[in-house]
Scaffold this motif. Sequence first.
Motif, PDB file in Angstrom:
ATOM      1  N   GLU A 231       0.877  -1.168   0.000  1.00  0.00           N
ATOM      2  CA  GLU A 231       0.000   0.000   0.000  1.00  0.00           C
ATOM      3  C   GLU A 231       0.918   1.223   0.000  1.00  0.00           C
ATOM      4  O   GLU A 231       1.492   1.584   1.026  1.00  0.00           O
ATOM      5  CB  GLU A 231      -0.905   0.032   1.238  1.00  0.00           C
ATOM      6  CG  GLU A 231      -1.803   1.259   1.262  1.00  0.00           C
ATOM      7  CD  GLU A 231      -2.475   1.477   2.602  1.00  0.00           C
ATOM      8  OE1 GLU A 231      -3.466   2.223   2.633  1.00  0.00           O
ATOM      9  OE2 GLU A 231      -2.010   0.925   3.617  1.00  0.00           O
TER      10      GLU A 231
ATOM     11  N   SER B 289       4.974   3.275   3.769  1.00  0.00           N
ATOM     12  CA  SER B 289       4.072   2.365   3.061  1.00  0.00           C
ATOM     13  C   SER B 289       3.844   1.087   3.856  1.00  0.00           C
ATOM     14  O   SER B 289       4.687   0.647   4.644  1.00  0.00           O
ATOM     15  CB  SER B 289       4.633   2.043   1.675  1.00  0.00           C
ATOM     16  OG  SER B 289       4.691   3.214   0.889  1.00  0.00           O
TER      17      SER B 289
ATOM     18  N   THR C 136      -1.389  -4.264   1.575  1.00  0.00           N
ATOM     19  CA  THR C 136      -2.816  -4.560   1.425  1.00  0.00           C
ATOM     20  C   THR C 136      -3.079  -6.046   1.552  1.00  0.00           C
ATOM     21  O   THR C 136      -4.232  -6.472   1.569  1.00  0.00           O
ATOM     22  CB  THR C 136      -3.333  -4.079   0.059  1.00  0.00           C
ATOM     23  OG1 THR C 136      -2.640  -4.787  -0.979  1.00  0.00           O
ATOM     24  CG2 THR C 136      -3.096  -2.579  -0.111  1.00  0.00           C
TER      25      THR C 136
END
Length: 311
Positions: free
Chosen positions: A283, A300, A303
């Motif tokens: 992500e 980051s 997901t």
Amino acid sequence: MGAAPGTAPVLVVEEVRPVAEGVRAVTLRAPDGGALAPWTPGAHMDVELPNRLRRQYSLCGDPADTARYRIAVKHEALSRGASEYVHLFLRPGTALRVSEPRSTFPGRTAPGTLYIAGGIGITAVLAMYLRDVRDGRGPALRYAGRGRAGMPFLDELPGTGDVVVAAADEGRRLDLAALARDAADGTEVVACGPPRMVAAVEETFGAERFGPVHVERFRAEPRSFADDAPFTAECARSGRTVAVPAGETLLDALLREDVAVAAGCREGVCGSCAVTVLDGEPEHRDLLGAPPGRMYPCVSRSTTEKLVLDL
């Protein structure tokens, strides 16, 4: 030169001198006077100060000078400790650890590139603009600031060429709308400066008729994301599995488990912590635009329940 923790090279401060009100230039050299790693205009590097703070600074000297690096530091009114240290305590002879120079800008820009700098942002674009001038590529520079006294390196700009200095204390301000109206189709733009200026440049020159817009930010702008979800990071080369709970960054989780990863801005703007993703879906929360197969673990996340990293 390498940027891994504990292995970064040590350079020595050769000179610290004022170059504008509230701005000091710092020149670094190797302890033995030898050649430094080459760099391209637009590059920056991490500098670890004696107070243990690590910051990124643009290289704003001459790439042909292989014996020295030059950076410039503005004394921020709300300093988090780095600029204050440089201005109050840094002296010639001080040893500093640095990373290998790297760049988020393209290695070569198009003829007629428009460079836009705001304040200390000149440090990111100066070497690129001067290179293009020397190469006869017809660049333009728009340099904005509150006043000439606080705008570094004005004396290093060529006397000829398309240069406009917009000092607010002289009643001159940067008119991006007018710049866009006058710019030729396909004009490429390179910009660095305060967040509001950079955002305005991206919006103004985001029209399809312009070329690419390359920007560099000193800090990330506040943005919103979905709530953090826990996930697992599997390090393919070391065989380690690291649990990343909600509320802890992937970078901090890796460092907690002694997995060596370079750490720079921790805001997703410098690119120093990039890692390769072998499996799973990151992500991306950075402002750089991570290339395929890479991510910046300082901001980051994932997901998927698991990421496999080339670590």
